[in-house]
Scaffold this motif. Sequence first.
Motif, PDB file in Angstrom:
ATOM      1  N   ALA A 127       0.829  -1.203   0.000  1.00 24.79           N
ATOM      2  CA  ALA A 127       0.000   0.000   0.000  1.00 24.79           C
ATOM      3  C   ALA A 127       0.864   1.254   0.000  1.00 24.79           C
ATOM      4  O   ALA A 127       1.997   1.250   0.500  1.00 24.79           O
ATOM      5  CB  ALA A 127      -0.902   0.007   1.230  1.00 24.79           C
ATOM      6  N   GLU A 128       0.328   2.299  -0.561  1.00 25.80           N
ATOM      7  CA  GLU A 128       0.955   3.609  -0.401  1.00 25.80           C
ATOM      8  C   GLU A 128       0.988   3.918   1.094  1.00 25.80           C
ATOM      9  O   GLU A 128       0.161   3.422   1.860  1.00 25.80           O
ATOM     10  CB  GLU A 128       0.151   4.689  -1.134  1.00 25.80           C
ATOM     11  CG  GLU A 128       0.367   4.735  -2.608  1.00 25.80           C
ATOM     12  CD  GLU A 128       1.723   5.278  -3.023  1.00 25.80           C
ATOM     13  OE1 GLU A 128       2.511   5.751  -2.176  1.00 25.80           O
ATOM     14  OE2 GLU A 128       2.008   5.217  -4.223  1.00 25.80           O
ATOM     15  N   ARG A 129       1.910   4.737   1.492  1.00 21.44           N
ATOM     16  CA  ARG A 129       2.068   5.084   2.907  1.00 21.44           C
ATOM     17  C   ARG A 129       0.728   5.554   3.496  1.00 21.44           C
ATOM     18  O   ARG A 129       0.048   6.401   2.901  1.00 21.44           O
ATOM     19  CB  ARG A 129       3.131   6.163   3.037  1.00 21.44           C
ATOM     20  CG  ARG A 129       3.490   6.502   4.454  1.00 21.44           C
ATOM     21  CD  ARG A 129       4.641   7.509   4.442  1.00 21.44           C
ATOM     22  NE  ARG A 129       4.963   7.914   5.767  1.00 21.44           N
ATOM     23  CZ  ARG A 129       5.883   7.342   6.534  1.00 21.44           C
ATOM     24  NH1 ARG A 129       6.575   6.325   6.044  1.00 21.44           N
ATOM     25  NH2 ARG A 129       6.125   7.768   7.749  1.00 21.44           N
ATOM     26  N   ASN A 130       0.358   4.976   4.632  1.00 18.43           N
ATOM     27  CA  ASN A 130      -0.858   5.306   5.374  1.00 18.43           C
ATOM     28  C   ASN A 130      -2.149   4.943   4.640  1.00 18.43           C
ATOM     29  O   ASN A 130      -3.215   5.417   4.998  1.00 18.43           O
ATOM     30  CB  ASN A 130      -0.887   6.787   5.771  1.00 18.43           C
ATOM     31  CG  ASN A 130       0.280   7.156   6.657  1.00 18.43           C
ATOM     32  OD1 ASN A 130       0.645   6.407   7.558  1.00 18.43           O
ATOM     33  ND2 ASN A 130       0.884   8.296   6.388  1.00 18.43           N
ATOM     34  N   ARG A 131      -2.061   4.114   3.615  1.00 20.28           N
ATOM     35  CA  ARG A 131      -3.257   3.733   2.856  1.00 20.28           C
ATOM     36  C   ARG A 131      -3.624   2.257   3.028  1.00 20.28           C
ATOM     37  O   ARG A 131      -4.523   1.757   2.354  1.00 20.28           O
ATOM     38  CB  ARG A 131      -3.043   4.027   1.364  1.00 20.28           C
ATOM     39  CG  ARG A 131      -3.017   5.517   1.047  1.00 20.28           C
ATOM     40  CD  ARG A 131      -4.336   5.823   0.437  1.00 20.28           C
ATOM     41  NE  ARG A 131      -4.703   7.200   0.427  1.00 20.28           N
ATOM     42  CZ  ARG A 131      -4.968   7.886  -0.662  1.00 20.28           C
ATOM     43  NH1 ARG A 131      -4.821   7.341  -1.847  1.00 20.28           N
ATOM     44  NH2 ARG A 131      -5.395   9.124  -0.575  1.00 20.28           N
ATOM     45  N   LEU A 132      -2.931   1.546   3.928  1.00 23.85           N
ATOM     46  CA  LEU A 132      -3.217   0.127   4.110  1.00 23.85           C
ATOM     47  C   LEU A 132      -4.670  -0.130   4.503  1.00 23.85           C
ATOM     48  O   LEU A 132      -5.302  -1.019   3.928  1.00 23.85           O
ATOM     49  CB  LEU A 132      -2.257  -0.510   5.119  1.00 23.85           C
ATOM     50  CG  LEU A 132      -2.439  -2.013   5.342  1.00 23.85           C
ATOM     51  CD1 LEU A 132      -2.245  -2.789   4.045  1.00 23.85           C
ATOM     52  CD2 LEU A 132      -1.480  -2.498   6.419  1.00 23.85           C
ATOM     53  N   PRO A 133      -5.246   0.617   5.445  1.00 29.26           N
ATOM     54  CA  PRO A 133      -6.659   0.353   5.767  1.00 29.26           C
ATOM     55  C   PRO A 133      -7.581   0.491   4.558  1.00 29.26           C
ATOM     56  O   PRO A 133      -8.515  -0.304   4.388  1.00 29.26           O
ATOM     57  CB  PRO A 133      -6.983   1.400   6.842  1.00 29.26           C
ATOM     58  CG  PRO A 133      -5.663   1.713   7.474  1.00 29.26           C
ATOM     59  CD  PRO A 133      -4.666   1.628   6.344  1.00 29.26           C
ATOM     60  N   GLU A 134      -7.323   1.462   3.707  1.00 33.10           N
ATOM     61  CA  GLU A 134      -8.143   1.639   2.501  1.00 33.10           C
ATOM     62  C   GLU A 134      -7.954   0.483   1.525  1.00 33.10           C
ATOM     63  O   GLU A 134      -8.908   0.029   0.887  1.00 33.10           O
ATOM     64  CB  GLU A 134      -7.793   2.942   1.800  1.00 33.10           C
ATOM     65  CG  GLU A 134      -8.228   4.195   2.524  1.00 33.10           C
ATOM     66  CD  GLU A 134      -7.725   5.420   1.804  1.00 33.10           C
ATOM     67  OE1 GLU A 134      -8.357   5.809   0.797  1.00 33.10           O
ATOM     68  OE2 GLU A 134      -6.680   5.966   2.225  1.00 33.10           O
ATOM     69  N   LEU A 135      -6.706   0.009   1.393  1.00 29.90           N
ATOM     70  CA  LEU A 135      -6.433  -1.110   0.489  1.00 29.90           C
ATOM     71  C   LEU A 135      -7.122  -2.369   0.993  1.00 29.90           C
ATOM     72  O   LEU A 135      -7.764  -3.085   0.215  1.00 29.90           O
ATOM     73  CB  LEU A 135      -4.923  -1.339   0.350  1.00 29.90           C
ATOM     74  CG  LEU A 135      -4.506  -2.505  -0.545  1.00 29.90           C
ATOM     75  CD1 LEU A 135      -5.030  -2.342  -1.969  1.00 29.90           C
ATOM     76  CD2 LEU A 135      -2.989  -2.665  -0.525  1.00 29.90           C
ATOM     77  N   VAL A 136      -7.036  -2.646   2.273  1.00 27.03           N
ATOM     78  CA  VAL A 136      -7.696  -3.816   2.846  1.00 27.03           C
ATOM     79  C   VAL A 136      -9.213  -3.713   2.651  1.00 27.03           C
ATOM     80  O   VAL A 136      -9.873  -4.692   2.281  1.00 27.03           O
ATOM     81  CB  VAL A 136      -7.323  -3.997   4.329  1.00 27.03           C
ATOM     82  CG1 VAL A 136      -8.199  -5.048   4.991  1.00 27.03           C
ATOM     83  CG2 VAL A 136      -5.843  -4.349   4.475  1.00 27.03           C
ATOM     84  N   GLY A 182      -8.044 -14.035 -11.303  1.00 25.35           N
ATOM     85  CA  GLY A 182      -7.242 -12.956 -10.759  1.00 25.35           C
ATOM     86  C   GLY A 182      -8.098 -11.880 -10.118  1.00 25.35           C
ATOM     87  O   GLY A 182      -9.227 -11.635 -10.553  1.00 25.35           O
ATOM     88  N   LEU A 183      -7.573 -11.253  -9.093  1.00 23.54           N
ATOM     89  CA  LEU A 183      -8.253 -10.108  -8.501  1.00 23.54           C
ATOM     90  C   LEU A 183      -8.155  -8.932  -9.461  1.00 23.54           C
ATOM     91  O   LEU A 183      -7.160  -8.797 -10.190  1.00 23.54           O
ATOM     92  CB  LEU A 183      -7.616  -9.729  -7.164  1.00 23.54           C
ATOM     93  CG  LEU A 183      -7.798 -10.709  -6.013  1.00 23.54           C
ATOM     94  CD1 LEU A 183      -7.087 -10.187  -4.760  1.00 23.54           C
ATOM     95  CD2 LEU A 183      -9.253 -10.951  -5.708  1.00 23.54           C
ATOM     96  N   PRO A 184      -9.140  -8.070  -9.472  1.00 22.67           N
ATOM     97  CA  PRO A 184      -9.036  -6.876 -10.316  1.00 22.67           C
ATOM     98  C   PRO A 184      -7.889  -5.988  -9.826  1.00 22.67           C
ATOM     99  O   PRO A 184      -7.460  -6.092  -8.676  1.00 22.67           O
ATOM    100  CB  PRO A 184     -10.393  -6.198 -10.141  1.00 22.67           C
ATOM    101  CG  PRO A 184     -10.964  -6.757  -8.893  1.00 22.67           C
ATOM    102  CD  PRO A 184     -10.384  -8.116  -8.701  1.00 22.67           C
ATOM    103  N   ALA A 185      -7.419  -5.130 -10.688  1.00 24.35           N
ATOM    104  CA  ALA A 185      -6.341  -4.205 -10.310  1.00 24.35           C
ATOM    105  C   ALA A 185      -6.868  -3.198  -9.282  1.00 24.35           C
ATOM    106  O   ALA A 185      -7.944  -2.629  -9.478  1.00 24.35           O
ATOM    107  CB  ALA A 185      -5.817  -3.482 -11.531  1.00 24.35           C
ATOM    108  N   PRO A 186      -6.114  -2.979  -8.216  1.00 20.92           N
ATOM    109  CA  PRO A 186      -6.554  -1.994  -7.218  1.00 20.92           C
ATOM    110  C   PRO A 186      -6.395  -0.574  -7.756  1.00 20.92           C
ATOM    111  O   PRO A 186      -5.609  -0.332  -8.685  1.00 20.92           O
ATOM    112  CB  PRO A 186      -5.621  -2.239  -6.039  1.00 20.92           C
ATOM    113  CG  PRO A 186      -4.417  -2.882  -6.617  1.00 20.92           C
ATOM    114  CD  PRO A 186      -4.870  -3.626  -7.835  1.00 20.92           C
ATOM    115  N   PRO A 187      -7.124   0.375  -7.175  1.00 22.71           N
ATOM    116  CA  PRO A 187      -6.935   1.774  -7.572  1.00 22.71           C
ATOM    117  C   PRO A 187      -5.471   2.177  -7.374  1.00 22.71           C
ATOM    118  O   PRO A 187      -4.877   1.875  -6.325  1.00 22.71           O
ATOM    119  CB  PRO A 187      -7.851   2.544  -6.618  1.00 22.71           C
ATOM    120  CG  PRO A 187      -8.878   1.552  -6.185  1.00 22.71           C
ATOM    121  CD  PRO A 187      -8.161   0.232  -6.147  1.00 22.71           C
TER     122      PRO A 187
END
Length: 84
Positions: free
Chosen positions: A10-19, A61-66
């Motif tokens: 994840a981008e810095r501080n974006r892990l909760p959004e990615l999850v 496959g999972l779709p590409a994340p934003p």
Amino acid sequence: MIVRMWEARAERNRLPELVEWVCDTALPRVEVSPLHIASEVFSSSDDRCVVISKWRGEPEGLPAPPTRLVARAPHEWDFTQVDR
């Protein structure tokens, strides 16, 4: 059975959004497949998100994340169980 490991940083501080994206958007798209058995989602303290999914055949496959959520493109690996 095939096990697919999907990993994204994840981008810095974006892990909760990615999850959240993985759980609410990406997984529901593949979990409807009749070949899907189960999925688990993991996160780490170094901003990584990992999905372990089990399949009766060729994994979807999972779709590409934003792109705003990830520091680089996700990686995927397929595994088969070893008889021992």
